[in-house]
Design a protein around this motif. Structure first.
Motif, PDB file in Angstrom:
ATOM      1  N   ILE A 189      -0.955   8.737   5.554  1.00 55.53           N
ATOM      2  CA  ILE A 189      -1.392   9.090   6.914  1.00 55.53           C
ATOM      3  C   ILE A 189      -2.299   7.994   7.472  1.00 55.53           C
ATOM      4  O   ILE A 189      -2.131   7.547   8.612  1.00 55.53           O
ATOM      5  CB  ILE A 189      -2.085  10.462   6.926  1.00 55.53           C
ATOM      6  CG1 ILE A 189      -1.064  11.566   6.645  1.00 55.53           C
ATOM      7  CG2 ILE A 189      -2.798  10.708   8.253  1.00 55.53           C
ATOM      8  CD1 ILE A 189      -1.672  12.929   6.373  1.00 55.53           C
ATOM      9  N   VAL A 190      -3.264   7.556   6.673  1.00 53.67           N
ATOM     10  CA  VAL A 190      -4.187   6.501   7.107  1.00 53.67           C
ATOM     11  C   VAL A 190      -3.419   5.213   7.398  1.00 53.67           C
ATOM     12  O   VAL A 190      -3.654   4.554   8.411  1.00 53.67           O
ATOM     13  CB  VAL A 190      -5.302   6.267   6.058  1.00 53.67           C
ATOM     14  CG1 VAL A 190      -6.110   5.019   6.363  1.00 53.67           C
ATOM     15  CG2 VAL A 190      -6.203   7.486   5.964  1.00 53.67           C
TER      16      VAL A 190
ATOM     17  N   TYR B  63       0.821  -1.215   0.000  1.00 56.30           N
ATOM     18  CA  TYR B  63       0.000   0.000   0.000  1.00 56.30           C
ATOM     19  C   TYR B  63       0.852   1.261   0.000  1.00 56.30           C
ATOM     20  O   TYR B  63       0.499   2.251  -0.646  1.00 56.30           O
ATOM     21  CB  TYR B  63      -0.967  -0.005   1.179  1.00 56.30           C
ATOM     22  CG  TYR B  63      -1.998  -1.114   1.121  1.00 56.30           C
ATOM     23  CD1 TYR B  63      -2.611  -1.470  -0.074  1.00 56.30           C
ATOM     24  CD2 TYR B  63      -2.354  -1.826   2.256  1.00 56.30           C
ATOM     25  CE1 TYR B  63      -3.541  -2.493  -0.148  1.00 56.30           C
ATOM     26  CE2 TYR B  63      -3.292  -2.847   2.209  1.00 56.30           C
ATOM     27  CZ  TYR B  63      -3.876  -3.172   1.006  1.00 56.30           C
ATOM     28  OH  TYR B  63      -4.809  -4.181   0.945  1.00 56.30           O
ATOM     29  N   VAL B  64       1.968   1.254   0.704  1.00 54.42           N
ATOM     30  CA  VAL B  64       2.866   2.416   0.702  1.00 54.42           C
ATOM     31  C   VAL B  64       3.441   2.621  -0.696  1.00 54.42           C
ATOM     32  O   VAL B  64       3.510   3.755  -1.191  1.00 54.42           O
ATOM     33  CB  VAL B  64       3.987   2.249   1.753  1.00 54.42           C
ATOM     34  CG1 VAL B  64       5.103   3.252   1.533  1.00 54.42           C
ATOM     35  CG2 VAL B  64       3.418   2.402   3.160  1.00 54.42           C
ATOM     36  N   ILE B  65       3.836   1.541  -1.353  1.00 53.37           N
ATOM     37  CA  ILE B  65       4.366   1.641  -2.714  1.00 53.37           C
ATOM     38  C   ILE B  65       3.311   2.209  -3.659  1.00 53.37           C
ATOM     39  O   ILE B  65       3.620   3.014  -4.547  1.00 53.37           O
ATOM     40  CB  ILE B  65       4.892   0.270  -3.197  1.00 53.37           C
ATOM     41  CG1 ILE B  65       6.146  -0.105  -2.408  1.00 53.37           C
ATOM     42  CG2 ILE B  65       5.163   0.261  -4.696  1.00 53.37           C
ATOM     43  CD1 ILE B  65       6.619  -1.535  -2.608  1.00 53.37           C
ATOM     44  N   ILE B  66       2.055   1.825  -3.468  1.00 52.50           N
ATOM     45  CA  ILE B  66       0.961   2.359  -4.290  1.00 52.50           C
ATOM     46  C   ILE B  66       0.735   3.840  -3.997  1.00 52.50           C
ATOM     47  O   ILE B  66       0.442   4.629  -4.907  1.00 52.50           O
ATOM     48  CB  ILE B  66      -0.336   1.545  -4.060  1.00 52.50           C
ATOM     49  CG1 ILE B  66      -0.179   0.133  -4.633  1.00 52.50           C
ATOM     50  CG2 ILE B  66      -1.543   2.245  -4.663  1.00 52.50           C
ATOM     51  CD1 ILE B  66      -1.286  -0.828  -4.262  1.00 52.50           C
ATOM     52  N   CYS B  67       0.870   4.247  -2.745  1.00 59.82           N
ATOM     53  CA  CYS B  67       0.615   5.637  -2.357  1.00 59.82           C
ATOM     54  C   CYS B  67       1.664   6.609  -2.888  1.00 59.82           C
ATOM     55  O   CYS B  67       1.352   7.782  -3.119  1.00 59.82           O
ATOM     56  CB  CYS B  67       0.543   5.767  -0.835  1.00 59.82           C
ATOM     57  SG  CYS B  67      -0.994   5.169  -0.134  1.00 59.82           S
ATOM     58  N   ILE B  68       2.879   6.148  -3.074  1.00 60.00           N
ATOM     59  CA  ILE B  68       3.957   7.056  -3.488  1.00 60.00           C
ATOM     60  C   ILE B  68       3.637   7.767  -4.809  1.00 60.00           C
ATOM     61  O   ILE B  68       3.686   8.998  -4.864  1.00 60.00           O
ATOM     62  CB  ILE B  68       5.311   6.328  -3.517  1.00 60.00           C
ATOM     63  CG1 ILE B  68       5.715   5.997  -2.077  1.00 60.00           C
ATOM     64  CG2 ILE B  68       6.386   7.167  -4.202  1.00 60.00           C
ATOM     65  CD1 ILE B  68       6.916   5.106  -1.938  1.00 60.00           C
ATOM     66  N   PRO B  69       3.266   7.064  -5.889  1.00 65.78           N
ATOM     67  CA  PRO B  69       2.924   7.809  -7.108  1.00 65.78           C
ATOM     68  C   PRO B  69       1.615   8.603  -6.979  1.00 65.78           C
ATOM     69  O   PRO B  69       1.421   9.588  -7.692  1.00 65.78           O
ATOM     70  CB  PRO B  69       2.803   6.732  -8.195  1.00 65.78           C
ATOM     71  CG  PRO B  69       2.690   5.442  -7.487  1.00 65.78           C
ATOM     72  CD  PRO B  69       3.277   5.617  -6.135  1.00 65.78           C
ATOM     73  N   LEU B  70       0.749   8.192  -6.056  1.00 71.46           N
ATOM     74  CA  LEU B  70      -0.510   8.915  -5.869  1.00 71.46           C
ATOM     75  C   LEU B  70      -0.313  10.275  -5.205  1.00 71.46           C
ATOM     76  O   LEU B  70      -1.232  11.092  -5.185  1.00 71.46           O
ATOM     77  CB  LEU B  70      -1.495   8.070  -5.055  1.00 71.46           C
ATOM     78  CG  LEU B  70      -2.060   6.827  -5.746  1.00 71.46           C
ATOM     79  CD1 LEU B  70      -2.977   6.062  -4.800  1.00 71.46           C
ATOM     80  CD2 LEU B  70      -2.806   7.206  -7.014  1.00 71.46           C
ATOM     81  N   ILE B  71       0.870  10.531  -4.676  1.00 67.66           N
ATOM     82  CA  ILE B  71       1.159  11.849  -4.103  1.00 67.66           C
ATOM     83  C   ILE B  71       1.047  12.913  -5.185  1.00 67.66           C
ATOM     84  O   ILE B  71       0.571  14.022  -4.935  1.00 67.66           O
ATOM     85  CB  ILE B  71       2.559  11.866  -3.446  1.00 67.66           C
ATOM     86  CG1 ILE B  71       2.553  10.980  -2.209  1.00 67.66           C
ATOM     87  CG2 ILE B  71       2.986  13.284  -3.086  1.00 67.66           C
ATOM     88  CD1 ILE B  71       3.915  10.778  -1.578  1.00 67.66           C
ATOM     89  N   LEU B  72       1.434  12.577  -6.390  1.00 67.73           N
ATOM     90  CA  LEU B  72       1.364  13.523  -7.503  1.00 67.73           C
ATOM     91  C   LEU B  72      -0.064  13.781  -7.958  1.00 67.73           C
ATOM     92  O   LEU B  72      -0.334  14.783  -8.615  1.00 67.73           O
ATOM     93  CB  LEU B  72       2.198  13.008  -8.680  1.00 67.73           C
ATOM     94  CG  LEU B  72       3.683  12.787  -8.387  1.00 67.73           C
ATOM     95  CD1 LEU B  72       4.361  12.144  -9.581  1.00 67.73           C
ATOM     96  CD2 LEU B  72       4.348  14.081  -7.996  1.00 67.73           C
ATOM     97  N   LEU B  73      -0.982  12.894  -7.614  1.00 62.27           N
ATOM     98  CA  LEU B  73      -2.376  13.021  -8.024  1.00 62.27           C
ATOM     99  C   LEU B  73      -3.182  13.672  -6.901  1.00 62.27           C
ATOM    100  O   LEU B  73      -3.783  13.012  -6.063  1.00 62.27           O
ATOM    101  CB  LEU B  73      -2.944  11.633  -8.370  1.00 62.27           C
ATOM    102  CG  LEU B  73      -4.374  11.596  -8.924  1.00 62.27           C
ATOM    103  CD1 LEU B  73      -4.436  12.308 -10.266  1.00 62.27           C
ATOM    104  CD2 LEU B  73      -4.836  10.166  -9.071  1.00 62.27           C
ATOM    105  N   LEU B  74      -3.150  14.983  -6.870  1.00 61.13           N
ATOM    106  CA  LEU B  74      -3.898  15.768  -5.889  1.00 61.13           C
ATOM    107  C   LEU B  74      -3.576  15.423  -4.438  1.00 61.13           C
ATOM    108  O   LEU B  74      -4.402  15.604  -3.552  1.00 61.13           O
ATOM    109  CB  LEU B  74      -5.408  15.613  -6.123  1.00 61.13           C
ATOM    110  CG  LEU B  74      -5.933  16.012  -7.501  1.00 61.13           C
ATOM    111  CD1 LEU B  74      -7.382  15.609  -7.644  1.00 61.13           C
ATOM    112  CD2 LEU B  74      -5.748  17.499  -7.741  1.00 61.13           C
ATOM    113  N   GLY B  75      -2.413  14.899  -4.200  1.00 63.49           N
ATOM    114  CA  GLY B  75      -2.001  14.596  -2.834  1.00 63.49           C
ATOM    115  C   GLY B  75      -2.712  13.425  -2.194  1.00 63.49           C
ATOM    116  O   GLY B  75      -2.651  13.259  -0.977  1.00 63.49           O
ATOM    117  N   LEU B  76      -3.396  12.614  -2.980  1.00 61.04           N
ATOM    118  CA  LEU B  76      -4.113  11.465  -2.421  1.00 61.04           C
ATOM    119  C   LEU B  76      -3.163  10.486  -1.726  1.00 61.04           C
ATOM    120  O   LEU B  76      -3.537   9.843  -0.754  1.00 61.04           O
ATOM    121  CB  LEU B  76      -4.904  10.733  -3.502  1.00 61.04           C
ATOM    122  CG  LEU B  76      -6.109  11.478  -4.084  1.00 61.04           C
ATOM    123  CD1 LEU B  76      -6.727  10.664  -5.211  1.00 61.04           C
ATOM    124  CD2 LEU B  76      -7.125  11.758  -3.001  1.00 61.04           C
TER     125      LEU B  76
END
Length: 120
Positions: A87-88, A68-81
Protein backbone atom coordinates in the motif's frame (compact mmCIF):
# COMPACT_ATOMS: atom_id res chain seq x y z
CA UNK A 1 34.98 25.76 -39.16
CA UNK A 2 33.67 23.12 -36.76
CA UNK A 3 30.09 23.02 -35.63
CA UNK A 4 29.15 22.71 -31.96
CA UNK A 5 25.83 21.15 -32.95
CA UNK A 6 26.59 17.85 -31.25
CA UNK A 7 27.29 19.47 -27.90
CA UNK A 8 24.15 21.60 -27.83
CA UNK A 9 21.12 20.20 -26.05
CA UNK A 10 17.71 21.71 -26.23
CA UNK A 11 15.68 22.64 -23.17
CA UNK A 12 12.43 20.68 -23.16
CA UNK A 13 10.76 20.76 -19.77
CA UNK A 14 7.55 19.38 -21.29
CA UNK A 15 9.30 16.18 -22.34
CA UNK A 16 10.78 15.88 -18.84
CA UNK A 17 7.28 16.27 -17.37
CA UNK A 18 5.91 13.63 -19.74
CA UNK A 19 8.76 11.30 -18.82
CA UNK A 20 7.93 11.59 -15.12
CA UNK A 21 4.18 11.22 -15.66
CA UNK A 22 4.66 8.21 -17.95
CA UNK A 23 5.50 6.24 -14.80
CA UNK A 24 1.79 6.32 -14.02
CA UNK A 25 1.26 3.92 -16.94
CA UNK A 26 1.98 1.17 -14.41
CA UNK A 27 -1.53 1.69 -13.07
CA UNK A 28 -2.96 1.08 -16.55
CA UNK A 29 -0.67 -1.49 -18.18
CA UNK A 30 1.20 -2.97 -15.21
CA UNK A 31 4.64 -2.46 -16.74
CA UNK A 32 4.64 0.73 -18.81
CA UNK A 33 5.91 2.79 -15.88
CA UNK A 34 9.39 1.42 -16.44
CA UNK A 35 9.39 0.76 -20.18
CA UNK A 36 8.20 4.15 -21.48
CA UNK A 37 10.51 6.34 -19.32
CA UNK A 38 13.40 3.99 -20.14
CA UNK A 39 12.80 4.41 -23.89
CA UNK A 40 12.41 8.18 -23.56
CA UNK A 41 15.59 8.43 -21.50
CA UNK A 42 17.68 6.25 -23.82
CA UNK A 43 16.54 8.03 -26.98
CA UNK A 44 16.61 11.62 -25.66
CA UNK A 45 19.43 11.76 -23.08
CA UNK A 46 21.88 13.24 -25.58
CA UNK A 47 19.35 15.62 -27.11
CA UNK A 48 17.46 17.16 -24.17
CA UNK A 49 19.12 19.12 -21.39
CA UNK A 50 18.58 17.34 -18.06
CA UNK A 51 17.11 14.17 -19.54
CA UNK A 52 20.09 12.05 -18.49
CA UNK A 53 19.74 13.03 -14.82
CA UNK A 54 15.94 12.78 -14.81
CA UNK A 55 15.97 9.48 -16.66
CA UNK A 56 18.45 7.92 -14.26
CA UNK A 57 16.36 9.03 -11.28
CA UNK A 58 13.19 7.58 -12.82
CA UNK A 59 14.76 4.25 -13.79
CA UNK A 60 16.40 3.90 -10.37
CA UNK A 61 13.05 4.64 -8.69
CA UNK A 62 11.16 2.13 -10.85
CA UNK A 63 13.77 -0.61 -10.33
CA UNK A 64 13.74 0.11 -6.59
CA UNK A 65 9.95 -0.24 -6.52
CA UNK A 66 10.24 -3.63 -8.24
CA UNK A 67 12.78 -4.80 -5.63
CA UNK A 68 10.59 -3.55 -2.76
CA UNK A 69 7.49 -5.26 -4.18
CA UNK A 70 9.41 -8.54 -4.45
CA UNK A 71 10.46 -8.14 -0.80
CA UNK A 72 6.88 -7.38 0.28
CA UNK A 73 5.38 -10.50 -1.29
CA UNK A 74 6.78 -13.01 1.25
CA UNK A 75 6.15 -10.49 4.04
CA UNK A 76 2.41 -10.86 3.42
CA UNK A 77 2.62 -14.14 5.33
CA UNK A 78 4.26 -12.37 8.27
CA UNK A 79 1.32 -10.66 9.97
CA UNK A 80 0.32 -8.95 6.75
CA UNK A 81 3.27 -6.56 6.81
CA UNK A 82 3.70 -7.08 3.09
CA UNK A 83 0.21 -5.74 2.42
CA UNK A 84 1.01 -2.58 4.35
CA UNK A 85 4.29 -2.29 2.42
CA UNK A 86 2.51 -2.71 -0.91
CA UNK A 87 0.00 0.00 0.00
CA UNK A 88 2.79 2.43 0.95
CA UNK A 89 4.70 1.61 -2.25
CA UNK A 90 1.54 2.16 -4.30
CA UNK A 91 1.09 5.59 -2.74
CA UNK A 92 4.76 6.51 -3.30
CA UNK A 93 4.60 5.28 -6.91
CA UNK A 94 1.59 7.53 -7.56
CA UNK A 95 2.55 10.69 -5.68
CA UNK A 96 6.28 11.12 -6.43
CA UNK A 97 6.05 11.04 -10.24
CA UNK A 98 3.49 13.86 -10.00
CA UNK A 99 5.64 15.86 -7.54
CA UNK A 100 8.71 15.42 -9.74
CA UNK A 101 6.78 16.30 -12.90
CA UNK A 102 5.90 19.61 -11.24
CA UNK A 103 9.52 20.10 -10.17
CA UNK A 104 10.81 19.38 -13.67
CA UNK A 105 8.35 21.85 -15.21
CA UNK A 106 9.94 24.46 -12.91
CA UNK A 107 13.47 23.42 -13.93
CA UNK A 108 14.24 21.70 -10.60
CA UNK A 109 15.99 18.37 -10.10
CA UNK A 110 13.83 15.35 -9.23
CA UNK A 111 14.10 13.54 -5.91
CA UNK A 112 12.71 10.07 -5.37
CA UNK A 113 12.87 8.72 -1.81
CA UNK A 114 14.04 5.17 -1.12
CA UNK A 115 15.70 4.90 -4.54
CA UNK A 116 18.55 2.46 -4.83
CA UNK A 117 21.30 3.78 -7.15
CA UNK A 118 21.43 1.03 -9.78
CA UNK A 119 22.46 3.54 -12.46
CA UNK A 120 24.81 6.42 -11.61
Amino acid sequence: MESNYHTLKRVDNQLLVITHLSQLLTYITGFGGLVVPLILWLTQKDKVDGMDEHGKEIVNFQLSLIVYVIICIPLILLLGLGILGLIVLGIFAFIFPIINAIKSSNGEQPTYPLSIRFIR
